[in-house]
Structure formats: C-alpha cells, structure tokens
Write a protein that holds these residues in place. Structure first.
Motif, short mmCIF file in Angstrom:
data_model
loop_
_atom_site.label_atom_id
_atom_site.label_comp_id
_atom_site.label_asym_id
_atom_site.label_seq_id
_atom_site.Cartn_x
_atom_site.Cartn_y
_atom_site.Cartn_z
N THR A 11 -55.14 45.94 109.88
CA THR A 11 -55.23 45.82 108.43
C THR A 11 -54.11 44.96 107.85
O THR A 11 -54.11 44.64 106.67
N GLU A 12 -53.13 44.61 108.70
CA GLU A 12 -52.02 43.77 108.27
C GLU A 12 -51.29 43.24 109.51
O GLU A 12 -51.46 43.78 110.62
N SER A 13 -50.50 42.19 109.31
CA SER A 13 -49.69 41.67 110.41
C SER A 13 -48.47 42.56 110.61
O SER A 13 -48.04 43.25 109.68
N GLY A 14 -47.93 42.55 111.83
CA GLY A 14 -46.77 43.38 112.08
C GLY A 14 -46.18 43.12 113.45
O GLY A 14 -46.79 42.47 114.30
N THR A 15 -44.96 43.61 113.65
CA THR A 15 -44.26 43.51 114.93
C THR A 15 -44.00 44.92 115.44
O THR A 15 -43.46 45.76 114.72
N TYR A 16 -44.39 45.16 116.69
CA TYR A 16 -44.25 46.48 117.30
C TYR A 16 -43.36 46.38 118.54
O TYR A 16 -43.56 45.50 119.38
N GLU A 17 -42.40 47.28 118.60
CA GLU A 17 -41.42 47.28 119.69
C GLU A 17 -41.61 48.51 120.56
O GLU A 17 -41.57 49.65 120.06
N ALA A 18 -41.83 48.28 121.84
CA ALA A 18 -41.90 49.39 122.79
C ALA A 18 -40.48 49.65 123.29
O ALA A 18 -39.84 48.77 123.84
N ARG A 19 -40.00 50.87 123.06
CA ARG A 19 -38.64 51.19 123.49
C ARG A 19 -38.66 52.00 124.78
O ARG A 19 -39.51 52.88 124.97
N PHE A 79 -66.15 30.25 103.38
CA PHE A 79 -65.38 31.47 103.57
C PHE A 79 -64.67 31.39 104.93
O PHE A 79 -65.02 30.59 105.79
N GLU A 80 -63.66 32.22 105.09
CA GLU A 80 -62.98 32.31 106.39
C GLU A 80 -62.65 33.76 106.71
O GLU A 80 -62.49 34.60 105.82
N ARG A 81 -62.58 34.03 108.01
CA ARG A 81 -62.22 35.36 108.48
C ARG A 81 -60.79 35.69 108.06
O ARG A 81 -59.90 34.85 108.12
N ILE A 82 -60.55 36.95 107.66
CA ILE A 82 -59.20 37.42 107.41
C ILE A 82 -58.62 37.84 108.76
O ILE A 82 -59.21 38.67 109.46
N THR A 83 -57.51 37.26 109.16
CA THR A 83 -56.91 37.58 110.45
C THR A 83 -55.46 38.04 110.27
O THR A 83 -54.80 37.70 109.28
N TYR A 84 -54.99 38.80 111.26
CA TYR A 84 -53.62 39.30 111.26
C TYR A 84 -52.98 39.04 112.62
O TYR A 84 -53.66 39.01 113.64
N THR A 85 -51.67 38.82 112.60
CA THR A 85 -50.92 38.58 113.83
C THR A 85 -50.15 39.83 114.21
O THR A 85 -49.38 40.37 113.41
N VAL A 86 -50.36 40.29 115.44
CA VAL A 86 -49.67 41.46 115.96
C VAL A 86 -48.71 41.00 117.06
O VAL A 86 -49.14 40.46 118.09
N ASN A 87 -47.41 41.14 116.81
CA ASN A 87 -46.40 40.77 117.80
C ASN A 87 -45.89 42.01 118.51
O ASN A 87 -45.73 43.07 117.89
N VAL A 88 -45.64 41.90 119.81
CA VAL A 88 -45.11 43.03 120.58
C VAL A 88 -43.93 42.57 121.43
O VAL A 88 -43.88 41.43 121.88
N ASN A 89 -42.96 43.47 121.63
CA ASN A 89 -41.83 43.18 122.51
C ASN A 89 -41.30 44.47 123.11
O ASN A 89 -41.61 45.57 122.64
#
Length: 208
Positions: free
Chosen positions: A155-163, A91-101
C-alpha cells in the motif's frame, strides 16, 4: 436540428461532429462524454464538450491525448468540438518500491525486495547465517513483525531491515583445582588438568 424557442419550433441546419474516447490500458479506468458513459457521442459542431476520466482500483490517471500528443493532464477536460475528435484517457498502474537489507550484513541474507503493484502481496524472507538468529523486521527503529517469512499487502513504499543477533556462546572457564558438589550424598568432583575426581567425604579420586 430542432430548436424550441417559447411556443415556436423551428428546424435549423446545423453540422454535427463525432467525439470518440477510449482508455489505455482498457482496464485502467472509465470515461464519460458530457456525463454519458459512451465510446462515441455526436454533438453540435462548435458546442462545448466535457470529458471525465475515472481510474480503476490500483490505477491513477495520467492524461488525455490525441494523435498529436497530450492535450490535458486533468481528469476533467472541457473543449470546443470544432471537428470530429478521438481522444484517449491514459492510466498507469500505482506501484510501490520495497527495499530490504540485513543488519548486520554478516548476519544473513534477505529476499523479497522489489517493485510491486498496489494491492499485490509482498513476502519478505530472512535467512540467518551460521552463528546468528533472526530477531525481527524493522522499519527504522520500529519493530514491524517477528514473523519470518513476513507477508503483507503493498500500500506504500518502504524499507524493511531484517535484524540478526549472534548466538550466545559459553566462554571457556578454567576450573582446574576446583571442587564441585554433585549431590546431597556428599559426593564431589575435583578438576585438575584432565583428571576428574569424584569422592565422598574422604575425598578419594578417580581419573577419567
């Protein structure tokens, strides 16, 4: 081995073999042999054996393997028990990538991006530079949160932008030669260069 055929009971000489299973990592999930939750099961040689692997929360099933390598990539694996066999459910861990800019880049800096396990807490922080204010976290054109720091569960991968937006500034205005009423008592201020005049209806002046 005892066989029952109608009203006849007979003992036959059959060979048995042991089927042994394990999980990697140990907390990654559970396995059964022919529906039984056991680490080892003795079966008749040549019989059919079905293994089932069930991942734990936060994990996904990878494959079944033995000493020679991968034997199946499906969680339910059926084979013929021709000899004693040891198999591992991987088995393997479920991982998610969180990108920020940051937008604009000169508006400030952001922290909290990275790889997170499913169910792990993510904390994003925006630090505004001088002359800028933080206005919110966005995913594409959608406002996600005005909170700073912003905390959520992965709970999912995503990209978050600080404005960020520039702070409002009051432009310099040339008021030279203008008269301004200060109050209802007919007092006025006159601006001329660095000389301010404050007077009543007779318009007397004072330097400051």
């Amino acid at each position: 081995t005892v066989l029952v055929e109608g009203n006849t009971i007979r003992v036959v000489d059959t060979e048995s073999v042991d089927i042994t299973v394990s999980t990697t990592p140990a907390e990654g999930g559970s396995v059964t042999i022919n529906g039984e939750a056991t680490g080892t099961k003795r079966v008749i040689k040549g019989s059919s054996v079905t293994l089932n692997a069930t991942p734990a929360s936060g994990y996904s099933f990878l494959n079944w393997s033995n000493a020679e390598g991968i034997v199946s990539e499906t969680a339910e694996y059926t084979f013929t028990a021709n000899s004693a066999t040891t198999l591992t459910a991987n088995f393997e861990r479920i991982t998610y990538t969180v990108n920020v800019n940051a937008n604009p880049i000169e508006g400030g800096n952001v922290t909290g991006g990275g790889t997170y396990n499913e169910g792990e807490t993510v904390t994003l922080t925006a630090n505004a530079n001088n002359g800028y204010n933080f206005t919110g976290w966005y995913n594409g054109q959608d406002l996600v949160s005005n909170e700073n720091p912003y905390t959520f569960i992965a709970t999912e991968s995503g990209t978050y932008e600080a404005r960020f937006e520039e702070e409002a500034t009051i432009p310099a205005v040339d008021l030279s030669g203008k008269w301004f009423r200060l109050n209802s008592n007919n007092r006025y201020m006159h601006v001329k260069g660095h000389t301010l005049s404050e007077n009543n209806a007779t318009c007397g002046s004072v330097n400051v």
